[in-house]
Design an enzyme around this catalytic site. Structure first.
Site, PDB file in Angstrom:
ATOM      1  N   ASP A   1       0.863  -1.178   0.000  1.00  0.00           N
ATOM      2  CA  ASP A   1       0.000   0.000   0.000  1.00  0.00           C
ATOM      3  C   ASP A   1       0.900   1.227   0.000  1.00  0.00           C
ATOM      4  OD1 ASP A   1      -2.474   1.548   0.385  1.00  0.00           O
ATOM      5  OD2 ASP A   1      -1.662   1.965   2.365  1.00  0.00           O
ATOM      6  N   SER A   2       0.292   2.374  -0.262  1.00  0.00           N
ATOM      7  CA  SER A   2       1.051   3.621  -0.232  1.00  0.00           C
ATOM      8  C   SER A   2       1.555   3.952   1.170  1.00  0.00           C
ATOM      9  CB  SER A   2       0.158   4.754  -0.732  1.00  0.00           C
ATOM     10  OG  SER A   2      -1.047   4.772   0.016  1.00  0.00           O
TER      11      SER A   2
ATOM     12  N   CYS B   1      -3.877  -1.044  -1.963  1.00  0.00           N
ATOM     13  CA  CYS B   1      -4.188   0.371  -2.183  1.00  0.00           C
ATOM     14  C   CYS B   1      -5.199   0.531  -3.319  1.00  0.00           C
ATOM     15  CB  CYS B   1      -2.885   1.084  -2.536  1.00  0.00           C
ATOM     16  SG  CYS B   1      -3.062   2.830  -2.818  1.00  0.00           S
TER      17      CYS B   1
ATOM     18  N   GLU C   1      -6.095   9.567   9.608  1.00  0.00           N
ATOM     19  CA  GLU C   1      -4.718   9.462  10.118  1.00  0.00           C
ATOM     20  C   GLU C   1      -4.536  10.298  11.386  1.00  0.00           C
ATOM     21  OE1 GLU C   1      -1.646   9.615   7.169  1.00  0.00           O
ATOM     22  OE2 GLU C   1      -2.512   7.890   6.140  1.00  0.00           O
TER      23      GLU C   1
ATOM     24  N   CYS D   1     -11.399   3.168  -0.594  1.00  0.00           N
ATOM     25  CA  CYS D   1     -10.104   3.655  -0.102  1.00  0.00           C
ATOM     26  C   CYS D   1      -9.772   2.886   1.170  1.00  0.00           C
ATOM     27  CB  CYS D   1     -10.189   5.155   0.183  1.00  0.00           C
ATOM     28  SG  CYS D   1      -8.702   5.828   0.967  1.00  0.00           S
TER      29      CYS D   1
ATOM     30  N   HIS E   1      -8.593   3.730   3.889  1.00  0.00           N
ATOM     31  CA  HIS E   1      -8.852   4.379   5.181  1.00  0.00           C
ATOM     32  C   HIS E   1     -10.331   4.380   5.571  1.00  0.00           C
ATOM     33  CE1 HIS E   1      -4.812   5.697   4.419  1.00  0.00           C
ATOM     34  NE2 HIS E   1      -4.774   6.505   5.455  1.00  0.00           N
TER      35      HIS E   1
HETATM   36  N1  DGL Z   1      -4.109   3.866   0.197  1.00  0.00           N
HETATM   37  C1  DGL Z   1      -4.773   4.922  -0.531  1.00  0.00           C
HETATM   38  C2  DGL Z   1      -6.024   4.359  -1.213  1.00  0.00           C
HETATM   39  O1  DGL Z   1      -6.555   3.341  -0.827  1.00  0.00           O
HETATM   40  C3  DGL Z   1      -5.127   6.085   0.370  1.00  0.00           C
HETATM   41  C4  DGL Z   1      -3.916   6.879   0.833  1.00  0.00           C
HETATM   42  C5  DGL Z   1      -3.181   7.535  -0.329  1.00  0.00           C
HETATM   43  O2  DGL Z   1      -3.707   8.490  -0.931  1.00  0.00           O
HETATM   44  O3  DGL Z   1      -2.087   7.103  -0.613  1.00  0.00           O
HETATM   45  O4  DGL Z   1      -6.489   4.920  -2.164  1.00  0.00           O
END
Ligand code: DGL
Length: 270
Positions: free
Chosen positions: A12-13, A75, A154, A186, A188
């Site tokens: 993931d990012s 992600c 976050e 997403c 989050h």
């Molecule tokens: N992990 C990203 C997503 O699911 C969210 C956080 C980001 O923008 O990197 O889209």
């Protein structure tokens, strides 16, 4: 080591993909999981397509170098922007979070009105609507980028008045269309479920892409005969491109369990 005993790789990012790890740990408790979070370069959701593709390739190659048996692109931003490119370029099984969520939404909707929320990059690709229509061409889809949700979560503010006001603002156009199903597109957003439910009401079904993906991973492991035969609980290991000071506390909220074995990968991203 038998290939079935190798870990599942998830990337993931940043920290968000831990919601996918959480769902995997619940459904596949005997699997080892190796996670890579690109915490030095997060967020991806505000970046350009080419940058997201470049990062996605590096993340994938990192996990391949760790000898994983399958990769889950945790992600949503990468899954919607770069999954096809990854599938074309690497030979091991790779699963994104988009298709499982899209399929569940297409099957759940009763009124054929689905909302999709995600990062700016995810919504821009239009990938969720395309996938949902592959499963059900009758569905009308209403999309909304919600860039403030990631920093809110976050910050640990997912159950505050600010989160409710923000959700009200973002969801108003979708609720005006009388959607009956909403894809949380997403990593989050599962943490915002309670807030989103309060705003959207009980009649809107929330689709958690992380849970749906875990189910698809399980099916794929069964189909490919890659399920771990182990009886004890699998381990998890976390590689990060940076270890920010607040990482552990935040990560434990996403994962829902104590976190250990964090390692910074020195040469990445450079
Ligand atoms: N992990 C990203 C997503 O699911 C969210 C956080 C980001 O923008 O990197 O889209």
């Amino acid at each position: 080591m038998g290939i079935d005993l190798k870990p599942i790789g998830v990337f993931d990012s940043g920290v968000g993909g831990l919601t996918v790890v959480k769902a995997l740990r619940e459904l596949l408790p005997h699997e080892d999981i190796l996670y890579f979070g690109d915490t030095a370069r997060v967020p991806y959701g505000t970046k350009s397509t080419q940058t997201i593709i470049n990062f996605a390739r590096e993340d994938t190659e990192f996990l391949i170098s760790k000898d994983v048996k399958l990769i889950v692109v945790g992600c949503n931003t990468v899954s919607s922007t770069a999954l096809e490119i990854l599938l074309d370029n690497y030979s091991l099984p790779i699963i994104g979070v988009l298709e499982p969520g899209a399929k569940a939404a297409a099957l759940h909707t009763r009124k054929n009105k689905v909302g999709v929320i995600g990062t700016t990059a995810t919504i821009k690709t239009n990938s969720y609507p395309q996938k949902i229509r592959n499963f059900n061409s009758e569905v009308m889809i209403f999309s909304q980028a919600c860039p403030l949700f990631v920093p809110l979560v976050e910050e640990g503010w997912e159950n505050t008045e600010i989160a409710i006001l923000t959700a009200r603002q973002y969801l108003a156009p979708l609720l005006a269309q009388k959607i009956d199903t909403l894809v949380l597109g997403c990593t989050h957003y599962p943490l915002l479920k309670e807030t989103i439910k309060r705003v959207a009401g009980n009649e809107v079904e929330l689709i958690d892409s992380a849970e749906q993906t875990a189910r698809q991973v399980k099916q794929l492991l069964v189909d490919l005969q890659l399920i771990s035969p182990r009886q004890n609980r699998g381990s998890h290991k976390f590689y990060l491109s940076d270890i920010p000071p607040n990482f552990v506390g935040m990560a434990e909220r996403f994962l829902g369990e104590p976190i250990s074995h964090i390692q910074r990968e020195g040469n990445f991203p450079g």
